[in-house]
Scaffold this active site. Sequence first.
Site, PDB file in Angstrom:
ATOM      1  N   ASN A  15       0.016  -1.406  -0.177  1.00  0.00           N
ATOM      2  CA  ASN A  15      -0.214   0.122   0.074  1.00  0.00           C
ATOM      3  C   ASN A  15       1.010   1.364   0.043  1.00  0.00           C
ATOM      4  O   ASN A  15       1.881   1.360   0.662  1.00  0.00           O
ATOM      5  CB  ASN A  15      -1.172   0.148   1.081  1.00  0.00           C
ATOM      6  CG  ASN A  15      -1.470   1.154   1.165  1.00  0.00           C
ATOM      7  OD1 ASN A  15      -2.373   2.117   0.584  1.00  0.00           O
ATOM      8  ND2 ASN A  15      -3.374   0.528   1.621  1.00  0.00           N
ATOM      9  N   LYS A  18       0.124   3.957   2.355  1.00  0.00           N
ATOM     10  CA  LYS A  18       1.151   3.329   4.233  1.00  0.00           C
ATOM     11  C   LYS A  18       2.319   3.589   4.041  1.00  0.00           C
ATOM     12  O   LYS A  18       3.053   3.651   5.539  1.00  0.00           O
ATOM     13  CB  LYS A  18       0.514   2.345   3.759  1.00  0.00           C
ATOM     14  CG  LYS A  18       1.020   1.656   6.179  1.00  0.00           C
ATOM     15  CD  LYS A  18      -0.614   0.305   6.309  1.00  0.00           C
ATOM     16  CE  LYS A  18      -1.482  -0.065   5.650  1.00  0.00           C
ATOM     17  NZ  LYS A  18      -2.202  -1.075   6.320  1.00  0.00           N
ATOM     18  N   ASP A  74      -0.849  -4.040  10.801  1.00  0.00           N
ATOM     19  CA  ASP A  74      -2.447  -5.296  11.140  1.00  0.00           C
ATOM     20  C   ASP A  74      -3.728  -3.943  12.179  1.00  0.00           C
ATOM     21  O   ASP A  74      -3.357  -3.086  12.432  1.00  0.00           O
ATOM     22  CB  ASP A  74      -2.481  -5.856  11.591  1.00  0.00           C
ATOM     23  CG  ASP A  74      -4.109  -6.958  10.372  1.00  0.00           C
ATOM     24  OD1 ASP A  74      -3.995  -6.629   9.731  1.00  0.00           O
ATOM     25  OD2 ASP A  74      -4.676  -7.582  11.077  1.00  0.00           O
ATOM     26  N   LYS A 183      -4.959  14.155  10.814  1.00  0.00           N
ATOM     27  CA  LYS A 183      -5.031  12.576  11.259  1.00  0.00           C
ATOM     28  C   LYS A 183      -4.266  11.491  11.450  1.00  0.00           C
ATOM     29  O   LYS A 183      -4.416  11.464  12.506  1.00  0.00           O
ATOM     30  CB  LYS A 183      -5.934  12.648   9.653  1.00  0.00           C
ATOM     31  CG  LYS A 183      -6.294  10.660   9.710  1.00  0.00           C
ATOM     32  CD  LYS A 183      -6.529  10.362   9.181  1.00  0.00           C
ATOM     33  CE  LYS A 183      -5.786   8.605   9.391  1.00  0.00           C
ATOM     34  NZ  LYS A 183      -6.172   7.558   7.700  1.00  0.00           N
TER      35      LYS A 183
END
Length: 202
Positions: A15, A18, A74, A183
Amino acid sequence: MRKFTGDTLLVATHNTGKLEEISALLEPFAINVTSAAEHDLPEPEETETTFVGNARIKAHAAAKATGLPALSDDSGIEVDCLGGAPGVYTADWSETPNGRDFVVAMTRTYDEILKSGQPAPWTARFCATLVLAWPDGHDEFFVGTMEGQIVWPMRGEQGHGYDPVFQPDGYDITFGEMDRWEKNKISHRANAFSKLVKAFEP
């Protein structure tokens, strides 16, 4: 806690969002960050029923395959009136014949909430577990959470996953409406990272 003493860390993810987020958080430590995608590593099957179990699968598979220390995470969302679902199956709820679609997942979640009969507010939390694994099989894990509630309809175009329906405690906007970097300062992953960085400090 074992300290990280190398100069290269493999982030066990495909990803790109990420990877960017993790790379930015590690920037102060002058560590060379590489990814599972750069090493053409397959994504191992996540067969555990906990966040830490699945993160361990990914981290150890990457460390064993490359001989590098590997970091994986995770994460998912737990909705209290659904008994903690979707939890570790957060990504699974987004699976469609054409790939992952989190609008499908968010809609399913809202439908399940309505079926539960639980009135709003629908309390929930984002959870993130980071696992740092070494090729010799040792690992350390770090857990972070962000409390909030599910809102409907979806709001905002920022972020990813369930961000448009998650309103963190203390805010009147969703993660989907929040500046990405704002965020990243308060998120569940940032909470876990605040614990992880101790492994990188001298």
